[in-house]
Design a protein around this motif. Structure first.
Motif, short mmCIF file in Angstrom:
data_model
loop_
_atom_site.label_atom_id
_atom_site.label_comp_id
_atom_site.label_asym_id
_atom_site.label_seq_id
_atom_site.Cartn_x
_atom_site.Cartn_y
_atom_site.Cartn_z
N TYR A 228 0.81 -1.21 0.00
CA TYR A 228 0.00 0.00 0.00
C TYR A 228 0.85 1.27 0.00
N ARG A 229 2.05 1.18 0.55
CA ARG A 229 2.91 2.35 0.66
C ARG A 229 3.81 2.55 -0.55
N GLN A 230 4.00 1.53 -1.34
CA GLN A 230 4.90 1.64 -2.49
C GLN A 230 4.53 2.79 -3.41
N LYS A 231 3.23 2.99 -3.60
CA LYS A 231 2.78 4.01 -4.53
C LYS A 231 3.10 5.42 -4.06
N LEU A 232 3.44 5.58 -2.77
CA LEU A 232 3.80 6.89 -2.23
C LEU A 232 5.27 7.22 -2.47
N ILE A 233 6.04 6.23 -2.93
CA ILE A 233 7.48 6.39 -3.07
C ILE A 233 7.85 6.36 -4.55
N THR A 234 8.18 7.50 -5.09
CA THR A 234 8.54 7.61 -6.51
C THR A 234 9.71 6.70 -6.83
N GLY A 235 9.54 5.87 -7.85
CA GLY A 235 10.63 5.02 -8.32
C GLY A 235 10.85 3.76 -7.52
N TYR A 236 9.90 3.41 -6.64
CA TYR A 236 10.10 2.24 -5.77
C TYR A 236 10.47 0.99 -6.57
N GLN A 237 9.66 0.64 -7.56
CA GLN A 237 9.90 -0.60 -8.29
C GLN A 237 11.22 -0.58 -9.05
N LYS A 238 11.57 0.57 -9.59
CA LYS A 238 12.82 0.68 -10.33
C LYS A 238 14.03 0.48 -9.42
N VAL A 239 13.98 1.07 -8.23
CA VAL A 239 15.07 0.93 -7.28
C VAL A 239 15.13 -0.51 -6.76
#
Length: 302
Positions: A228-239
């Motif tokens: 749920y919090r991933q969407k609040l963090i720009t670039g999460y999946q890329k990092v």
């Protein structure tokens, strides 16, 4: 003139599945100096460090509010103080900056008042102020700790952390408030999600102790807060993709974020640091990425 200096380490909370109960102290810290003065004003706060302009200088400062709460608890009046804060922990990044203020305020007050409260009592006050134990307990005591409430009391146990598991923090140049990170969480979870986390919590504890790569890779998944919090963090999946491709065991959100925590063995640390930094740079997010260690001693009072 009475003076006391308190150094409190940064912390990383949750470590994936240990939501609101598991945290570890890191080798990064804030320093707080308290000097008793015999003149007005009753409070003067000086802040040093890159983000000094973001710290309040009045009585609403969390450090001072914690100190005042301590004196209220022992039914005494706080002395007039000059407080100097030296920032080493980034603010509102999921590294326990608020926990350092709470712990320092209580420890500083306790020392100035002649140490009327035990470490256990200080810990309980810190948890009550923060609202949960995952940051303040390791900030106070050091190491990686699991905190469990039992009928109003706290059971605290150390979680062995293998020396070859290196924590790497990737700290972006944007903030994320704990309030915002909590607002996106659901009010209820399914039984399957609860089982998912319970199983991985046990595996994480054993993985941290033994440095078993496969156990760690499996255990660092979570279904209670991170999806749920991933969407609040720009670039999460890329990092995350970059960290895993570079050889990290896995990556989680540090505390409420936006700092991301990767775990890796010593041979892969340099490449993981480089890859996480490049991943954020590639989408225009400035960051600092650092390999740290577990702080074994927690807060120190001089």
């Amino acid at each position: 003139m009475k003076k006391v200096t308190v150094t409190v380490p940064a912390t990383t909370a949750n470590i994936g599945v240990g939501f609101d109960c598991l945290g570890a102290a890191l080798t990064m810290a804030n320093e707080f100096q308290f000097v008793v003065v015999d003149h007005d004003p009753k409070l003067k706060i000086i802040v040093e460090g890159e983000e000094a302009h973001k710290v309040g200088l009045g009585e609403n400062n969390l450090l001072y509010r914690s100190l005042v709460q301590f004196y209220q608890h022992i039914q005494q009046t706080p002395p007039h103080l000059e407080i100097t804060i030296k920032l080493g922990v980034p603010l509102s990044r999921g590294l326990g900056s608020s926990a350092t203020a709470i712990v320092a305020g209580l420890l500083g007050a306790n020392n100035l008042a002649g140490n009327p409260l035990s470490q256990k009592e200080i810990m309980e006050m810190a948890i009550a102020i923060e609202g949960h134990p995952d940051n303040v307990v390791p900030a106070l005591l050091g190491n990686c700790l699991l905190s469990v409430e039992d009928c109003g009391t706290w059971q605290i146990t150390s979680i062995p952390w293998h020396q070859d598991i290196i924590p790497i923090v990737a700290i972006p140049n944007f903030e994320l408030s704990t309030r915002e990170a909590r607002e996106v969480l659901p009010a209820e979870y399914t039984r399957s999600d609860a089982i998912f986390n319970i199983a991985r919590m046990g595996l994480l504890i054993r993985g941290l102790e033994t440095n078993n790569p496969q156990w760690l890779k499996t255990a660092l998944a979570d279904k209670l807060h991170q999806p749920y919090r991933q969407k609040l963090i720009t670039g999460y999946q890329k990092v995350e993709q970059a960290a895993l491709a570079a050889g990290a065991y896995g990556m989680v959100i540090s505390g409420a974020g936006p700092t991301l925590l990767a775990l890796a063995n010593p041979e892969r640390v340099e490449q993981v640091v480089k890859s996480m930094l490049e991943a954020w740079n590639s989408i225009g997010v400035a960051s600092q990425v650092r390999s740290l260690a577990i702080n074994p001693s927690g807060a120190k009072v001089v």
